[in-house]
Design an enzyme around this catalytic site. Structure first.
Site, short mmCIF file in Angstrom:
data_model
loop_
_atom_site.label_atom_id
_atom_site.label_comp_id
_atom_site.label_asym_id
_atom_site.label_seq_id
_atom_site.Cartn_x
_atom_site.Cartn_y
_atom_site.Cartn_z
CB SER A 119 -0.96 -0.04 1.18
OG SER A 119 -2.09 0.76 0.96
CG ASP A 142 -4.40 -4.82 -2.56
OD1 ASP A 142 -4.70 -5.24 -3.68
OD2 ASP A 142 -5.25 -4.49 -1.71
CG HIS A 318 -5.60 -2.88 1.73
ND1 HIS A 318 -5.12 -2.66 0.46
CD2 HIS A 318 -4.97 -1.98 2.53
CE1 HIS A 318 -4.23 -1.68 0.49
NE2 HIS A 318 -4.13 -1.24 1.73
#
Length: 354
Positions: A119, A142, A318
């Site tokens: 992220s 991700d 996530h």
């Protein structure tokens, strides 16, 4: 099944089960904490997402070390975990990237470096690559510019939905698991203590846990953190059956280590231009996604042109590296062996997505 949730053990566990050491790296007036494991092979530098800590990589580290010969260094980014800087509020992408470059210049000893970021950490990995001469590969997990920019619109609402405090570390672990924030209980038990601090004296949950563990080195003092903060972890909630209580009660002992809601001015720059910057990196690249529909147009074209390897993992949220650490480790290990960056161990098998 609510009964199964209620019967689960949410007691936190020490990082010492996953890493050999935690050590400070001082750059000027700033002290960054890194968790290390392994002493041979390339150096895997692990960068966490916003609101997480280096301990988000604990289970991944255990798995990757078993598959390839490598060294792991997971870093608490500025404003996160045990790291303390003279300006914890400066979370600009340039500052975060410079931090990583300075840390590696200090301790990498020109070992081949593979940057791996989740992220926000993926954005930091991409932006710091041009600043580091010994990066041989980049893995981002991700994070895609298009979907990240879209998600920012609903981020403040997400942050407000989270509890602002907890009565114990185990209660924080329970909330993260039951809300779907982290879907792997064993990972949450080691990673969540790095995301929270005591309301009274600002010591990290990790340090509180260590003070209760007689096996931990008594010479390492608990890290004192910054001023009062209250909120968030980057990500998404799914299927939560837990009520969202946002008021601090007198009995609550812990709050979030960092208030990412107050860093909104940096959100766009974290991800703006990320796809083109990722594609411009000349080193081999791997993109791991939780869902294939998160690929934006620029990366779709780049993938069709063979500019990077794409791996889509299923049955995870996530926090991919926490939810399915063995799959992430398998995909990364196969990538490293394919490019001859690391040697396989006897336990190595080629990763096949399902």
């Amino acid at each position: 099944n609510l009964k199964n949730f209620n019967n689960r053990d949410y007691e936190p566990v020490s990082w010492t089960l996953y890493f050999n050491e935690r050590k400070p790296v001082t750059i000027n007036e700033d002290t960054f904490y890194v968790y290390a494991q392994g002493n041979e092979g390339p150096l895997l530098v692990l960068l966490h997402g916003g609101g997480y800590s280096a301990l988000t990589w604990a289970q991944f580290t255990k798995s990757i070390i078993s598959l390839v010969t490598c060294q792991v260094m997971a870093i608490d980014l500025r404003g996160h975990g045990s790291t303390t800087t003279k300006d914890d509020d400066d979370l600009s992408i340039q500052t975060l990237a410079s931090d990583i470059a300075n840390i590696l210049e200090s301790i990498s000893n020109n070992r081949p470096v593979i940057l791996i970021g989740h992220s926000l950490g993926g954005a930091v990995a991409v932006r710091s690559t041009p600043l580091i001469t010994n990066v041989v590969a980049v893995v981002i997990i991700d994070v895609v510019e298009g979907t990240a920019m879209d998600a920012l619109r609903s981020m403040q609402g997400f942050l407000r939905s989270r509890p602002s405090s907890f009565g114990s570390i185990s209660k924080a672990v329970e909330w993260c698991v039951r809300s779907g924030q982290i879907r792997n209980l064993e990972s949450a038990k080691v990673s969540v203590p790095g995301q929270i601090k005591t309301i009274l004296n600002n010591t990290l949950g990790t340090d509180d846990l260590e003070s209760e563990d007689e096996s931990v080195n008594k010479n390492e003092k608990s890290t004192q953190l910054g001023g009062p903060m209250d909120t968030i972890v980057e990500g998404e909630l799914s299927g939560s059956s837990v009520s969202q209580e946002t008021n601090v009660t007198k009995s609550d002992k812990y709050t979030w280590r960092i208030n990412l809601a107050k860093t909104e001015k940096y959100w766009s720059e974290w991800f703006n231009g990320l796809s083109s910057a990722f594609l411009e990196i000349s080193a081999p690249k791997l993109l791991l996604l939780a869902k294939v529909d998160r690929l934006d147009k620029e990366l779709t074209v780049g993938h069709m042109q063979g500019k990077f390897q794409l791996q889509v993992l299923t049955a995870c949220g996530h926090a991919v590296q926490e939810d399915t650490p063995d799959k992430v480790a398998g995909a990364v290990a196969s990538f490293l062996v394919r490019h001859k960056f690391a040697k396989p161990t006897v336990d190595f098998t080629w990763f096949m997505s399902t």
